[in-house]
Design an enzyme around this catalytic site. Structure first.
Site, short mmCIF file in Angstrom:
data_model
loop_
_atom_site.label_atom_id
_atom_site.label_comp_id
_atom_site.label_asym_id
_atom_site.label_seq_id
_atom_site.Cartn_x
_atom_site.Cartn_y
_atom_site.Cartn_z
N ASP A 247 0.71 -1.25 -0.05
CA ASP A 247 0.05 0.10 0.09
C ASP A 247 0.85 1.26 -0.07
OD1 ASP A 247 -1.81 -2.26 1.24
OD2 ASP A 247 -2.99 -0.76 0.31
O1 MRU Z 1 -7.61 -3.07 2.72
P1 MRU Z 1 -7.36 -3.57 1.32
O2 MRU Z 1 -8.19 -4.54 0.89
O3 MRU Z 1 -7.51 -2.23 0.27
O4 MRU Z 1 -5.88 -3.89 1.39
C1 MRU Z 1 -5.14 -4.11 0.28
C2 MRU Z 1 -3.76 -4.59 0.34
O5 MRU Z 1 -3.22 -4.47 1.37
C3 MRU Z 1 -3.10 -5.07 -0.84
O6 MRU Z 1 -2.01 -5.97 -0.65
C4 MRU Z 1 -2.47 -3.73 -1.48
O7 MRU Z 1 -3.17 -2.60 -1.74
C5 MRU Z 1 -1.78 -4.23 -3.00
S1 MRU Z 1 -2.88 -4.16 -3.99
C6 MRU Z 1 -2.24 -4.40 -5.62
#
Ligand code: MRU
Length: 359
Positions: A247
């Site tokens: 993220d």
């Molecule tokens: O809370 P989320 O579902 O948005 O978290 C997503 C993640 O942590 C993913 O691993 C990250 O965003 C990478 S997406 C290509």
């Protein structure tokens, strides 16, 4: 055909509502910035790149369908800049929407200042930029997939690999193909993937609901495990490598990703298994020096206490629900896979700075 999470044509945007998967595949229209913000906040759409893409496309659609009669360039500039700040506020940890807002904001200010700029030219700039972002993310993911697959095969020295992944990093989290799941997809296409283990990813179950769905959809050989089984899987299932998304990757390579990633990296190190992060450069934030500076989103307690609206936790218990954790760069032993190539965490800053200086 690969799973289609985003349906866009000029003036119209639909998203696959990820809260309903895998039981229902329902596309919902997103016609305004407010609807984009709500889809992101409620996690109908999630995953760092997808958050930014939907945010920017929701703005593009609203601009396309907005009546122009009483507008001025100044008013439109203010509207776009306010909309971008608002979209950034939907979820704080993934950096992609903030980076997009910064870049698009710069372009909008420049265009508004340009002699001869009009409401139409400004609107067109924003729409074209958002549309280009959708195409670029797909291209970047294919490069990530190929760079990561080749590096991983070389690093582990096996013809067929068994990998473990966490959360959802596939078509549902991006413009398509995926990041960590893109590497897995490339390994599969190359005939070099023996098996994938995906974690259920408590508390929100992105692994069990979304990654498992994508793996079954793509007919990739895969097994679902609970998060609490990862150490045992590493010990007993001949895992060749762990690969996750991100993220926010900061200047020293520390990486925020879905909560549970940190403990996966610790377990991988203990077992001598290479640990990879796959992320486009749009998920990298060179303005922060280390992971301690990343804001970690805390989500509502119901995501932990309830499953599908049914309370499973004892009433009255306190809840802590951070959505992400930070993996220190020294645990990222395989490398950080970007569209530019694979880098040791300590090499990332120099690689991205070199690229920025070329552009
Ligand atoms: O809370 P989320 O579902 O948005 O978290 C997503 C993640 O942590 C993913 O691993 C990250 O965003 C990478 S997406 C290509």
């Amino acid at each position: 055909m690969s799973l289609e999470a985003i349906r866009y044509r000029r003036g119209s945007l639909e998203i696959l509502n990820q809260l309903l998967l895998p039981q229902q595949s329902l596309y919902e229209a997103v016609g305004s910035v407010r609807q984009g913000w709500e889809a992101i906040r409620s996690m109908k759409v999630r995953g760092a790149p997808a958050i930014a893409i939907i945010g920017c496309l929701s703005l593009a659609v609203e601009l396309h369908n907005k009546t122009t009669t009483e507008e001025s360039v100044d008013n439109l500039e203010t509207f776009v800049l306010d909309s971008l700040s608002y979209l950034v506020s939907a979820r704080p940890t993934a950096v992609n929407m903030a980076q997009a807002a910064q870049e698009l904001g710069r372009i909008v200010r420049q265009e508004a200042k340009r002699e001869g700029s009009t409401v139409e030219s400004l609107r067109e700039k924003v729409i074209c930029w958002a549309e280009a972002m959708l195409d670029q993310d797909l291209k970047d993911n294919r490069s990530i997939g190929d760079h990561g697959a080749l590096h991983l095969l070389q690093q582990v020295g096996q013809d067929k690999v068994i990998v473990l992944t966490h959360c959802n990093t596939g078509s549902l989290a991006t413009a398509g193909y995926g990041t960590a799941l893109g590497v897995i997809r490339s390994l599969h296409t190359m005939g070099c993937l023996e098996h994938v283990y995906c974690t259920e990813t408590r508390p929100y179950n992105q692994g069990a609901r979304l990654t498992a769905y994508e793996l079954v959809y793509e007919e990739i050989p895969a097994t679902l495990i609970a998060d609490s089984m990862v150490s045992m899987a590493m010990k007993e299932k001949k895992i060749s490598a762990v690969i996750v998304g991100a993220d926010r990757v900061v200047a020293n390579g520390d990486t925020a990703n879905k909560v549970g990633t940190y403990q996966l990296a610790i377990a991988a190190k203990h077992h001598g298994i290479p640990f990879y992060v796959a992320a486009p450069s749009t998920s990298c934030d060179l303005s922060l020096e280390h992971g301690g500076q990343i804001i970690i989103e805390e989500r509502p307690s119901q995501e932990l206490t309830d499953i599908n609206g049914v309370r499973v936790a004892a009433p009255g218990i306190g809840v802590w629900n951070p959505a992400f954790d930070v993996t220190p760069h020294d645990l990222i032993t395989g490398g950080i896979v970007t569209e530019l190539g694979v880098f040791a965490p300590t090499e990332l800053l120099a690689a991205l700075t070199r690229r920025a200086n070329k552009v």
